[in-house]
Design an enzyme around this catalytic site. Structure first.
Site, short mmCIF file in Angstrom:
data_model
loop_
_atom_site.label_atom_id
_atom_site.label_comp_id
_atom_site.label_asym_id
_atom_site.label_seq_id
_atom_site.Cartn_x
_atom_site.Cartn_y
_atom_site.Cartn_z
N SER A 135 2.79 7.50 2.28
CA SER A 135 3.22 6.76 1.09
C SER A 135 3.14 7.52 -0.23
O SER A 135 3.64 7.03 -1.25
CB SER A 135 2.42 5.47 0.96
N LYS A 144 -1.01 3.36 -9.06
CA LYS A 144 -0.38 2.45 -8.10
C LYS A 144 -1.10 1.11 -8.13
O LYS A 144 -2.31 1.04 -8.33
CB LYS A 144 -0.46 3.10 -6.71
N SER A 179 5.31 3.74 0.57
CA SER A 179 5.16 2.56 -0.24
C SER A 179 5.04 2.85 -1.73
O SER A 179 5.28 1.98 -2.56
CB SER A 179 3.94 1.76 0.21
N1 GLN Z 1 5.53 4.04 5.58
C1 GLN Z 1 4.25 3.94 6.23
C2 GLN Z 1 3.97 2.53 6.64
O1 GLN Z 1 4.76 1.68 6.35
C3 GLN Z 1 3.20 4.51 5.35
C4 GLN Z 1 2.46 3.56 4.51
C5 GLN Z 1 1.45 4.18 3.64
O2 GLN Z 1 1.23 5.39 3.66
N2 GLN Z 1 0.77 3.34 2.88
O3 GLN Z 1 2.99 2.27 7.27
#
Ligand code: GLN
Length: 503
Positions: free
Chosen positions: A182, A83, A158
């Protein structure tokens, strides 16, 4: 199917075996994935940067050492994707943001060093919501990633890039980061396996921080066995990360093998959290969940209902604690030390006006929203009411989990309340945040959790989440393997031929 396409469809375990047997070289394997990337990345936008030369060089070195009869780590030559918020020396690492466009880290994250030690060629960096904020990859400054199951839909976020890459065979496995879901939510909507390990199991050194008390690196793969193997590779105590745990998980695979082979699940107790099966869940998602539940019971497992009342407040607590930490972590992007700088269009150029112009021009709307929210909840007059209250909820979530685990070994729930949704469907931030309802409790508690592909709803994958007690990652993988063994395998096989044909 061409030989290259066939190679890409193999699991990391299968590829490792072929490499060890000398039936294929690491260069051939890497070339096959580079070919698949060349073919499908223009449609999917899963990779932001492809390091063909670096990957081929690492692969050639593995082949050379193998030919010379040198001892190699078990997965040497199996490529990996990472990532884009994980620092790799000399390779652009943008976090999906204009702020870091063009920035090349001067050092490797500890997880990258672990990958080098395991001799995995790094194919490239995958797309993500800007600074890991989002559940759809629509917040990437470099355009969204498409879901290979249906390119008109989101791949989750994400870490949508890593999940889409693994799902569409652009990598056998990949690294993600999980602050609130994410890794798991993208896995759920792309039919891949994704784990958030126990907090502290994998080093965060060199991983661009979102919310440090919640962030965890973890594996994305196409099977529970592959995910376990990648977690073993990443696992290392790290003196550079003060939250790194002393113990390493080097024997996750034994539990996976036992879990996959177990026909009789007598004595295994799965807990269903009442609060994670509510009206907000799509009926197709609930249907797959009930099928899994019935299949586990048919094998003799006990499925018990447990209640975690605080989970109803977990989402709200997360969206206070996370932005608070975001506002502090992202203060470093000021145009002085990292990345890009912008100057004010008019008026005097002072440090302050330069910083303001830099942050105004280079952060996207979602990042700004969270920084503003975070600064607000930490401000003197509001600290107790918001941040303090949220920390109390965090304690309650930990207590509820501890209590639930008195009645069961692991918890199961759908990973996401919905399947992959069309682009633009969740324009309202609250509609987007609600996607994390089932994944957030594990982050707040530091507990390990995994998403396993369980089946399909209208042709789209549905993931089941398993949560274990903190430090019980071996148990997490063993039970995940039991779920994988009863799941509909179609939920894990992306019909990528359709995309390939459209090419
Ligand atoms: N969707 C969650 C957020 O927007 C999780 C983000 C993540 O795990 N980096 O905060």
């Amino acid at each position: 199917m061409t030989i290259k396409e066939e190679l890409c469809r193999k699991s990391a375990h299968e590829l490792a075996q072929l490499l060890r047997a000398g039936e294929v070289t690491a260069v051939e394997v890497t070339q096959a994935f580079l070919h698949q990337i060349e073919k499908l990345n223009p449609v999917l936008n899963a990779y932001l940067y492809v390091d063909a030369a670096g990957a081929l060089q690492a692969a050639a070195a593995v082949d050379e050492d193998r030919a010379a009869g040198k001892e190699l780590p078990p997965f040497a030559g199996v490529p990996v994707a990472i990532k884009d918020n994980i620092c790799q020396r000399g390779i652009p690492t943008t976090c999906g943001s204009r702020m870091l466009e063009g920035w090349k880290p001067p050092y490797d994250a500890t997880v990258v060093q672990q990958i080098h030690k395991a001799r995995l060629p790094i194919l490239g960096h995958t797309n993500m919501d800007e600074f890991a904020m989002g559940s759809s990859t629509e917040h990437s400054a470099f355009g969204p990633t498409r879901n290979p199951w249906d390119p008109s839909r989101i791949p989750g976020g994400s870490g949508g890039g890593s999940a889409a890459a693994v799902s569409a065979y652009l990598a056998p496995w990949a690294l993600g980061t999980d602050t609130g879901g994410s890794i798991r939510q993208p896995s759920s909507v792309t039919g891949t396996v994704g784990t958030k390990p126990t907090y502290g199991k994998i080093s965060r050194y060199g991983v661009v921080a979102m919310a440090s008390s919640l962030d965890q690196v973890g594996p994305v793969a196409r099977s529970v066995a592959d995910a376990a193997a990648l977690q073993e590779i990443l696992s290392a105590h790290d003196p550079f990360d003060s939250t790194s745990l002393p113990e390493k998980d080097l024997d996750l695979h034994t539990g996976v093998e036992a879990g996959l082979a177990a026909k009789d699940l007598q004595g295994k107790r799965f807990g269903v959290v009442k609060e994670l099966i509510t009206d907000g869940y799509e009926s197709g998602v609930i249907a797959v969940f009930q099928e899994i539940r019935a299949a586990l019971e048919a094998r003799g497992a006990q499925v018990v209902e447990v209640s975690c009342p605080s989970f109803e407040h977990a989402l709200a607590a997360y969206y206070l604690i996370m932005p608070a930490e975001v506002s502090s972590n992202l203060a470093r992007f000021d145009g002085v030390r990292y990345g890009n700088r912008a100057l004010p269009e008019s008026g005097a150029i002072t440090a302050e006006s330069m910083m303001s112009a830099t942050r105004g021009a280079n952060f996207g709307a979602e990042v700004k929203r969270r920084i503003i929210l975070g600064t607000h909840v930490l401000s003197a007059g509001f600290f107790d009411a918001y941040y303090g209250a949220a920390q109390k909820v965090r304690t309650l979530v930990q207590r509820d989990l501890a209590k639930a685990f008195e009645k069961c070994d692991v918890l199961i729930s759908p990973t996401s309340p919905v399947v992959a949704f069309p682009f633009g469907a969740k324009a309202d931030p609250m509609a987007m945040y609600i996607n994390d309802i089932a994944t957030i409790p594990a982050n707040l508690a530091g507990a390990p959790a995994i998403s396993v592909p369980a089946g399909l709803s209208d042709g789209l994958p549905v993931g089941i989440q398993i949560i274990a007690q903190a430090h019980e990652d071996p148990k997490l993988y063993a039970y995940a393997a039991m779920v994988e063994a009863v799941a509909d395998p179609a939920g894990a096989q992306c019909p990528v031929e359709k995309l390939e044909a459209a090419e």
